[in-house]
Scaffold this motif. Structure first.
Motif: not given
Lengths: 292, 277
Positions: A6-7, A9-10, B99-102
């Motif tokens: 997920p990370y 993507f950012i 998305q599961p992002i903290k």
């Protein structure tokens, strides 16, 4: 590995902002407490001077006047943009023939490059052959043509008029979206109870739009305080600094007088004020959320 | 029923009146560009050019050797900023939406604050930064600098488009064993097309309109974009307003083109992005 996907993507965007935004911001903060001039830039020697730049800027009559000019500029622009934008949003709230295309083309002033808008207003505000003077003289509102951009007492009006024109579509679009999110049944119930349009506006529209109104005003204040291009093009900060706002002052410090330390200090001061305004906004928003 | 039609007619009339007044300056650029010198000097300005004269375009645009490279530089800055912002911003907007992002909330706040920076605050440090990298007079420096402004904007406007899509999309793709990136590119992206087009168009216009970073990072006249060219003409041409307006029309053309082709997306997209923040 899967938990990290997920990370992915950012992370590229965050890395970019870290290098080209956060790091320069940090060096800007550093410059504001150093002596940075042309020699220093060439040799890389920029001695620490503590709060000297801040003392210099805050003690500079030029800076103080740029703060007042910025306040006048921002307060006037935001007030008029907001009122006119709100009236237009009320007009366009309900569909009528041609309302769609009109709403569309009304966005054009906001999308035009500021250089283009600045040039056209500069032309319309000319002393000789300028459209503003022609219209005002024909309507007998003035008896002498006005030197809009050349008279220090009135020069700020030019960028203000142009910036209001640019900001109206933005205010209208955001407020219109807010107006359309209010359920029509509220108004129906109110008119059954005999409330007139004036009462409906103050009892339903304004309270229901509280958060949008707040957002539009805060965004308006921030965007307007940062305006640089328009003023630089229309007046360059003159005549005799009559239109020098804080961003113009900072530009001149850094890129005309090559006193980058003072320029940095001026932008840090502006930024602190904007952060305070934004924090008040966020605090108010949170209170709204708790209330509702 | 009669009162209903009268109010509607009044609204249309009022709408037309307001639209005409607010768009008049845009018309006036074009009208002025077609007026000859003699007509411009008249004390009573003519509403329509009496003898439309395209000569100003020939003199100040087509036969002006500088215009071509100004246009080419503007195009590179616009397209470069758009591509870089989308490559970085579209995945980020998607990640922050779905998305599961903290620390999502924190990152969103951070992006909001990024937008508040006065550009002038970045101009000084970026000038030093790119000087040290020997990137002054390099269009890439302007593209990188402008993207620091357009990227947070793009992410904030785009995220609501991803939020609005149904939740089950990724689950279906995950059942099929697809990697999140493959699901993003094949399933999500096509559905968010209108949002991406809106943001792409707006960012292109922001790059095309860019002024401050070009002013501070490009000193070589042949590297500068049309926005700076127009500014230079104001000082050089003095009172040749028709020539100046012809150049201004050229600078405004992309706005009108983008507007004609993407208006539907822009007006709905902007309102959408703003309301959902």
């Amino acid at each position: 590995m899967r938990a990290l996907t997920p990370y992915s993507f950012i992370i590229p965007a965050l890395l970019f902002l870290g290098i080209f935004l956060i790091y320069p911001m940090f060096t800007n903060l550093l410059y504001s407490v150093e002596r940075v001039d042309v020699g220093g830039l060439l040799t890389g020697v920029t001695p620490f001077v503590g709060l000297q730049n801040y003392q210099h800027v805050l003690g500079d009559p030029q800076f103080r006047s740029s703060v007042i000019i910025l306040l006048i500029f921002t307060a006037t622009c935001v007030t008029f943009q907001f009122i006119i934008g709100f009236l237009l949003a009320l007009l366009f709230k309900d569909r009528f023939p041609l309302s769609g295309p009109m709403r569309g083309v009304l966005m054009v002033p906001w999308l035009l490059p500021m250089v283009v808008s600045g040039t056209i207003f500069k032309w319309m505000l000319q002393l000789q052959n300028g459209l503003f003077n022609y219209v005002l003289l024909s309507a007998h509102l003035i008896h002498q043509p006005i030197a809009w951009l050349d008279d220090p007492h009135i020069a700020l009006a030019g960028p203000i008029i142009a910036n209001i024109w640019i900001g109206i579509p933005f205010n209208m679009a955001l407020l219109l979206a807010g107006l359309q999110s209010i359920s029509p049944s509220l108004y129906e119930a109110a008119s059954v109870d005999g409330a007139n349009l004036w009462h409906q506006f103050w009892r339903i529209t304004v309270p229901m739009m509280r958060s949008q109104i707040l957002a539009v005003l805060v965004l308006g204040i921030i965007l307007t305080s940062n305006v640089f291009d328009l003023i630089y093009i229309m007046t360059g900060g003159g005549p005799v600094n009559a239109t020098t706002t804080v961003p113009i002052y900072a530009y001149q410090s850094s890129f005309v007088f090559y006193d980058l330390g003072s320029g940095a200090a001026a932008t840090v001061l502006l930024f602190i004020v904007l952060v305070i305004i934004a924090s008040i906004y966020i605090a108010l928003l949170n209170r709204e959320e708790v209330r509702s | 029923m009669k009162t209903y039609t009268t109010t509607t007619a009044m609204r249309t009339a009022l709408g037309l009146f307001v639209t005409t007044i607010l768009l008049f300056p845009v018309y006036w650029i074009f009208a002025t560009s077609l007026k000859g010198d003699a007509e411009l000097a008249r004390t009573i300005p003519s509403l329509f050019p009496l003898h439309p004269d395209w000569q100003t375009y020939v003199t100040y645009v087509f036969k002006n050797p500088d215009i071509a490279h100004y246009l080419w530089n503007s195009l590179q800055i616009g397209v470069g900023t758009m591509v870089l912002s989308l490559v970085l911003g579209v995945p980020m907007a998607y990640g922050l939406a779905r998305q599961p992002i903290k620390g999502k909330r924190l990152i969103l706040m951070f992006l909001l604050v990024m937008q508040m920076f006065p550009s002038i605050m970045l101009a000084t440090p970026l000038f030093v930064f790119f000087s040290n990298l020997h990137m002054i007079n390099n269009l890439a420096a302007v593209i990188l600098a402008t993207t620091t402004r357009t990227l947070p904007f793009g992410v904030l406007v785009l995220r609501p488009f991803f939020l609005a899509l149904p939740n089950s999309l990724e689950d279906a793709a995950a059942v099929d064993g697809a990697n999140p990136w493959i699901a993003f590119v094949r399933v999500i992206l096509p559905l968010a097309r209108s949002g991406v087009i809106t943001v792409a168009a707006l960012i292109f216009l922001l790059g095309w309109s860019e002024f401050l970073f070009s002013l501070t990072l490009l000193s070589d006249e042949s590297k500068r974009p049309l926005t700076l060219g127009l500014y230079k003409f104001i000082t050089n041409y003095g009172t040749n307003w028709n020539g100046l307006m012809a150049v201004a029309v050229v600078a405004a053309v992309p706005v009108l083109l983008v507007f004609i082709f993407a208006q539907r997306y822009i007006t709905s997209g902007l309102a959408f992005g703003a309301v959902n923040e």
